[in-house]
Design a protein around this motif. Structure first.
Motif, PDB file in Angstrom:
ATOM      1  N   GLY A 109       0.806  -1.209   0.000  1.00 36.97           N
ATOM      2  CA  GLY A 109       0.000   0.000   0.000  1.00 36.97           C
ATOM      3  C   GLY A 109       0.844   1.267   0.000  1.00 36.97           C
ATOM      4  O   GLY A 109       0.474   2.265  -0.622  1.00 36.97           O
ATOM      5  N   SER A 113       0.217   3.765  -3.056  1.00 35.77           N
ATOM      6  CA  SER A 113      -0.367   5.075  -2.771  1.00 35.77           C
ATOM      7  C   SER A 113       0.338   6.171  -3.557  1.00 35.77           C
ATOM      8  O   SER A 113      -0.289   7.143  -3.994  1.00 35.77           O
ATOM      9  N   GLN A 114       1.640   6.020  -3.752  1.00 37.82           N
ATOM     10  CA  GLN A 114       2.392   6.992  -4.540  1.00 37.82           C
ATOM     11  C   GLN A 114       2.169   6.782  -6.032  1.00 37.82           C
ATOM     12  O   GLN A 114       2.083   7.737  -6.797  1.00 37.82           O
ATOM     13  N   LEU A 118      -4.620   7.964  -5.731  1.00 33.73           N
ATOM     14  CA  LEU A 118      -6.081   7.974  -5.789  1.00 33.73           C
ATOM     15  C   LEU A 118      -6.650   9.060  -4.881  1.00 33.73           C
ATOM     16  O   LEU A 118      -6.014   9.473  -3.903  1.00 33.73           O
ATOM     17  N   ARG A 120      -8.680  10.764  -1.878  1.00 31.10           N
ATOM     18  CA  ARG A 120      -8.780  10.298  -0.486  1.00 31.10           C
ATOM     19  C   ARG A 120     -10.062   9.515  -0.232  1.00 31.10           C
ATOM     20  O   ARG A 120     -10.070   8.566   0.545  1.00 31.10           O
ATOM     21  N   ARG A 123      -9.548   5.797  -1.363  1.00 30.98           N
ATOM     22  CA  ARG A 123      -8.476   4.982  -0.805  1.00 30.98           C
ATOM     23  C   ARG A 123      -8.946   3.892   0.171  1.00 30.98           C
ATOM     24  O   ARG A 123      -8.442   2.768   0.123  1.00 30.98           O
ATOM     25  N   PRO A 124      -9.887   4.184   1.080  1.00 34.38           N
ATOM     26  CA  PRO A 124     -10.316   3.102   1.983  1.00 34.38           C
ATOM     27  C   PRO A 124     -10.912   1.903   1.251  1.00 34.38           C
ATOM     28  O   PRO A 124     -10.740   0.758   1.685  1.00 34.38           O
ATOM     29  N   ALA A 126     -10.171   1.096  -1.990  1.00 30.02           N
ATOM     30  CA  ALA A 126      -9.096   0.505  -2.785  1.00 30.02           C
ATOM     31  C   ALA A 126      -8.169  -0.335  -1.918  1.00 30.02           C
ATOM     32  O   ALA A 126      -7.550  -1.299  -2.412  1.00 30.02           O
ATOM     33  N   ALA A 127      -8.067  -0.007  -0.628  1.00 31.46           N
ATOM     34  CA  ALA A 127      -7.177  -0.745   0.262  1.00 31.46           C
ATOM     35  C   ALA A 127      -7.553  -2.220   0.343  1.00 31.46           C
ATOM     36  O   ALA A 127      -6.694  -3.084   0.556  1.00 31.46           O
ATOM     37  N   VAL A 130      -5.611  -4.272  -2.236  1.00 32.01           N
ATOM     38  CA  VAL A 130      -4.149  -4.227  -2.251  1.00 32.01           C
ATOM     39  C   VAL A 130      -3.618  -5.610  -1.878  1.00 32.01           C
ATOM     40  O   VAL A 130      -3.530  -5.970  -0.698  1.00 32.01           O
ATOM     41  N   ARG A 148      -3.516   2.509 -12.840  1.00 30.35           N
ATOM     42  CA  ARG A 148      -4.861   2.600 -12.268  1.00 30.35           C
ATOM     43  C   ARG A 148      -5.813   1.598 -12.932  1.00 30.35           C
ATOM     44  O   ARG A 148      -6.600   0.930 -12.248  1.00 30.35           O
TER      45      ARG A 148
END
Length: 276
Positions: A109, A113-114, A118, A120, A123-124, A126-127, A130, A148
């Motif tokens: 992650g 993330s870099q 995505l 904010r 992100r939760p 998409a996590a 991962v 992406r």
């Protein structure tokens, strides 16, 4: 003729580099990214059938099996948890082993993330996707757009197929009967090894994997189920400590050699002055 061919071309552009230009590699098309992502998602997603059968065969109910795939959604951790239950392990040690195997996704992650950058709000969600496969497909893309697309298509395909085949496997576990007789109890380790093997590229990685296997298998008959995999995790810091010690000694030796060389140069210079 060979010498003429090997010589650089004349500079006709006035750039001073021999006129040689390095064209930028073309970006991968969206269709190619989707094709690769679907291939990975379908190939790995079908192995959820083995996860469902093994989970149901170890005593988990249909609801527990499906909840495990929906919420955990990391094959190695699921197989580790189910395997520990099947061996009669303590729930706490089984959960601890699955947890430590899943910790690697947190490091994925950090990199993704870099790379994906995505919003904010996304992100939760998409996590949850991962994992090994989405990370591999994303990192293989030359552009952020491709990364992406690869992440989204791989994650969606794998999540849907994995949970669907897990459900089918759990429902068909009674019809299959004893999973050990079919060899399905080995499906989890086999899938995990197939994912892990291509990642062992350096000597350090192979050493960590080898020592972990020795610790895990050697302690299997001595410790409760689920504990050997926790002890095997000590292979990584052990190898890193040994490598750090060796590099420290090598660096120290090089420093002493350099110091001796500089001292020798000073003595030579002083002797030369005295001679003059």
């Amino acid at each position: 003729m060979a010498e003429h061919t090997a010589s650089p071309p004349a500079d006709i552009t006035g750039t001073g580099d021999g006129g040689a230009s390095t064209p930028e590699s073309p970006a991968k098309s969206d269709r190619a990214v989707v094709r690769d992502a679907l291939g990975v998602g379908v190939a790995v997603g079908l192995s959820g059938f083995a996860s469902g059968v093994t989970s149901a065969g170890s005593g988990l109910s249909l609801l527990q099996t499906c909840a495990l795939s929906l919420l955990v959604f990391t094959g190695a951790s699921q197989f580790a948890l189910v395997g520990a239950f099947a061996a009669g392990g303590n729930p706490l040690t089984a959960a601890a082993g699955a947890f430590f195997l899943g910790v690697r996704n947190a490091f994925y992650g950090l990199r993704l993330s870099q790379l994906l950058a995505l919003p904010r709000a996304v992100r939760p969600f998409a996590a949850q996707w991962v994992i090994d496969e989405t990370t591999a497909v994303s990192l293989a893309q030359p552009t952020r757009r491709g990364a992406r697309i690869g992440f989204a298509v791989t994650g969606l395909t794998l999540y849907v197929l994995w949970n669907l085949t897990t459900l089918l496997g759990a429902m068909g576990a009674d019809a299959i009967g004893d999973t050990d007789a079919w060899g399905l109890d080995a499906a989890g380790p086999a899938v995990f090894l197939a994912l892990l093997a291509p990642m062992l590229r350096t000597t350090t990685e192979r050493a960590v994997a080898g020592i972990a296997v020795v610790l895990g298998l050697g302690l299997l008959p001595l410790l409760p189920a689920g504990v050997p995999v926790l002890v095997a995790a000590l292979a990584a810091p052990l190898v890193l400590c040994v490598e750090g010690y060796r590099s420290g000694r090598t660096g120290g030796g090089a420093g002493r050699t350099g110091e001796a060389g500089s001292n020798g140069q000073r003595h030579s210079a002083e002797a030369e002055k005295e001679d003059r």
